[in-house]
Design an enzyme around this catalytic site. Structure first.
Site, PDB file in Angstrom:
ATOM      1  CG  HIS A  67     -24.795 -84.546  67.177  1.00 23.84           C
ATOM      2  ND1 HIS A  67     -23.962 -85.320  68.184  1.00 23.84           N
ATOM      3  CD2 HIS A  67     -25.959 -84.563  67.774  1.00 23.84           C
ATOM      4  CE1 HIS A  67     -24.770 -85.502  69.475  1.00 23.84           C
ATOM      5  NE2 HIS A  67     -26.052 -84.848  69.205  1.00 23.84           N
ATOM      6  CB  CYS A 115     -18.894 -86.489  87.342  1.00 21.10           C
ATOM      7  SG  CYS A 115     -17.208 -87.216  87.838  1.00 21.10           S
ATOM      8  CB  THR A 166     -32.865 -83.513  73.184  1.00 19.09           C
ATOM      9  OG1 THR A 166     -31.504 -84.164  73.442  1.00 19.09           O
ATOM     10  CG2 THR A 166     -33.438 -82.980  74.548  1.00 19.09           C
ATOM     11  CD  GLN A 198     -26.282 -93.513  70.054  1.00 14.41           C
ATOM     12  OE1 GLN A 198     -25.436 -93.950  68.957  1.00 14.41           O
ATOM     13  NE2 GLN A 198     -26.039 -92.601  70.701  1.00 14.41           N
TER      14      GLN A 198
HETATM   15  C1  LIG Z   1     -27.662 -88.561  71.586  1.00 10.72           C
HETATM   16  C2  LIG Z   1     -29.022 -89.120  71.767  1.00 10.72           C
HETATM   17  C3  LIG Z   1     -30.323 -88.590  72.053  1.00 10.72           C
HETATM   18  C4  LIG Z   1     -29.946 -86.880  72.138  1.00 10.72           C
HETATM   19  O1  LIG Z   1     -29.926 -86.493  70.707  1.00 10.72           O
HETATM   20  P1  LIG Z   1     -29.451 -84.812  70.571  1.00 10.72           P
HETATM   21  O2  LIG Z   1     -29.548 -84.710  69.182  1.00 10.72           O
HETATM   22  O3  LIG Z   1     -28.133 -84.657  71.066  1.00 10.72           O
HETATM   23  O4  LIG Z   1     -30.254 -84.061  71.249  1.00 10.72           O
HETATM   24  C5  LIG Z   1     -31.286 -89.158  72.253  1.00 10.72           C
HETATM   25  N1  LIG Z   1     -31.518 -90.388  72.332  1.00 10.72           N
HETATM   26  C6  LIG Z   1     -30.240 -91.269  72.035  1.00 10.72           C
HETATM   27  C7  LIG Z   1     -30.530 -92.750  72.191  1.00 10.72           C
HETATM   28  C8  LIG Z   1     -28.925 -90.719  71.644  1.00 10.72           C
HETATM   29  O5  LIG Z   1     -28.093 -91.448  71.648  1.00 10.72           O
END
Ligand SMILES: *Cc1c(COP(=O)(O)O)cnc(C)c1O
Length: 377
Positions: A203, A327, A74, A181
């Site tokens: 994560h 939601c 993010t 991802q």
């Molecule tokens: C999870 C995700 C984010 C955000 O990542 P965080 O490390 O949780 O802030 C941004 N882009 C994609 C495609 C994600 O899957």
């Protein structure tokens, strides 16, 4: 009651025990500030952070100095999009992104609109992929940046990032790629995709939460306006004391990914095939969302026509699966990603996102199919 089966790897992955082991000493014994290099404990922490930087860089074919640690994807996406466009403004005042991007990309873009920057939100095709001709047509002399993700977090499709990077390069436009991802799951090489900026999240690749990275190309140099100000750490892009344990964890997760990627991919492919075939046998009318080839195999996003995803989940408390809907107050909002690939509201509400990875098992898949059979037949 047996344990819940976790099939929500695209929301978060478990931290690999090998990663956790490497993190632990940096919480307790070696707690020193990694920027306090006047003494030995600080130097040790500093070396650990720099080793982690190398490990992150190695995963994506970058140089260590091109890696900026952040709190997650993010923040990386905010820094890339807000920081990049604010630096270019007013010479360049146009940003291009895509309707199916993660909220943090879309919301960053909307913030820029308030600051006087024009944003084009491109649609995608029914298979979830961006039309390259449409992208090129939307280029303007004032376009500063294109932001298109690699692997979609809901439907798992892989965008044609090499061609996108190529087009951007030809037009002198910065290409930012949200690879949250993709990193650790599929091969990434920042040279090959000609990315100026690329975002990673700890994560999502078996590392800890609260850490991420932003690749910032060095040659030719990409400039960013920082999001906040302080001690000038991370080459001034991102002030603040680095969390040594989290940096070490992200580095370890990247190093393991380099080693295990081929094995991990083969494994999730096998699980995907088994799960799809099992569910398809039970429910012949299910349909897969997103392109059936250009996709990450750890994802299945499936519509169950004539059922409602969220209700379906309520009947399946033994499964940790995402309904793909958000939601808002009392209303069930169907996923904007599924709407963007042309699903109507009702069909979008029948969707489930099932995602799995390194620590999933064939038994998880067998049990999942059995749950569906028991509950729905
Ligand atoms: C999870 C995700 C984010 C955000 O990542 P965080 O490390 O949780 O802030 C941004 N882009 C994609 C495609 C994600 O899957």
């Amino acid at each position: 009651m047996s344990q819940v089966i976790y099939l929500d790897y695209q929301a978060s992955t478990p931290t690999d025990p090998r990663v956790l082991q490497q993190m632990l000493p940096w919480f307790s014994v070696d707690f020193a500030n990694p920027h306090a290099i006047d003494h030995q404990p600080g130097q040790r922490a500093n070396q650990a952070v720099e080793q982690a930087r190398q490990q992150v860089a190695a995963l994506i074919g970058a140089e260590p100095r091109e890696i900026i640690f952040t709190s997650g994807a993010t923040e990386s996406n905010n820094l890339a999009i807000l920081g990049g466009m604010r630096f270019l403004h007013p010479q360049k005042n146009h940003l291009i992104t895509v309707a199916t991007e993660h909220k943090c990309v879309l919301e960053s873009a909307k913030q820029l609109e308030k600051e006087g920057i024009e944003v084009t939100f491109l649609p995608v095709q029914r298979d979830g992929l961006l039309d390259l001709a449409l992208l090129e047509k939307s280029f303007r002399p004032t376009t500063g940046m294109v932001s298109v993700m690699m692997v979609n977090n809901e439907i798992g499709v892989i965008q044609p990032v090499e061609q996108i990077g190529q087009l951007c390069h030809q037009h002198g436009i910065l290409y930012h790629c949200d690879a949250a991802q993709a990193a650790g799951k599929i091969t990434i090489n920042v040279q090959r995709i000609q990315a100026a900026l690329l975002s990673i999240s700890g994560h999502k690749l078996y590392g800890p939460k609260g850490i991420g990275a932003l690749y910032v190309r060095h040659r030719p140099r990409v400039r960013l306006q920082p999001l906040f100000y302080g001690g000038g750490q991370e080459r001034g892009f991102r002030s603040g004391t680095l969390p040594t344990p989290l940096c070490v964890g992200l580095g370890a997760a990247c190093a393991i990914a380099v080693q295990d990627m081929a094995k991990d991919v083969a494994f999730v492919q096998k699980l995907q095939k088994k799960l799809w075939e099992g569910l398809h046998n039970l429910f012949p009318d299910i349909r897969l969302n997103g392109h059936d080839q250009h996709r990450y195999p750890g994802n299945l996003n499936i519509c169950f026509p004539s059922r409602v995803g969220q209700k379906l989940l309520q009947q399946l408390p033994g499964l940790a699966i995402s309904s793909g809907s958000a939601c808002s107050s009392s209303d069930i909002e169907p996923s904007y990603v599924l709407r963007a690939i042309g699903l109507d509201k009702d069909l979008a509400q029948t969707a489930l996102r099932i995602s799995f990875g390194r620590f999933s098992t064939e038994m998880d898949v067998d049990k999942t199919i059995a749950y569906f059979q028991q509950t729905l037949k």
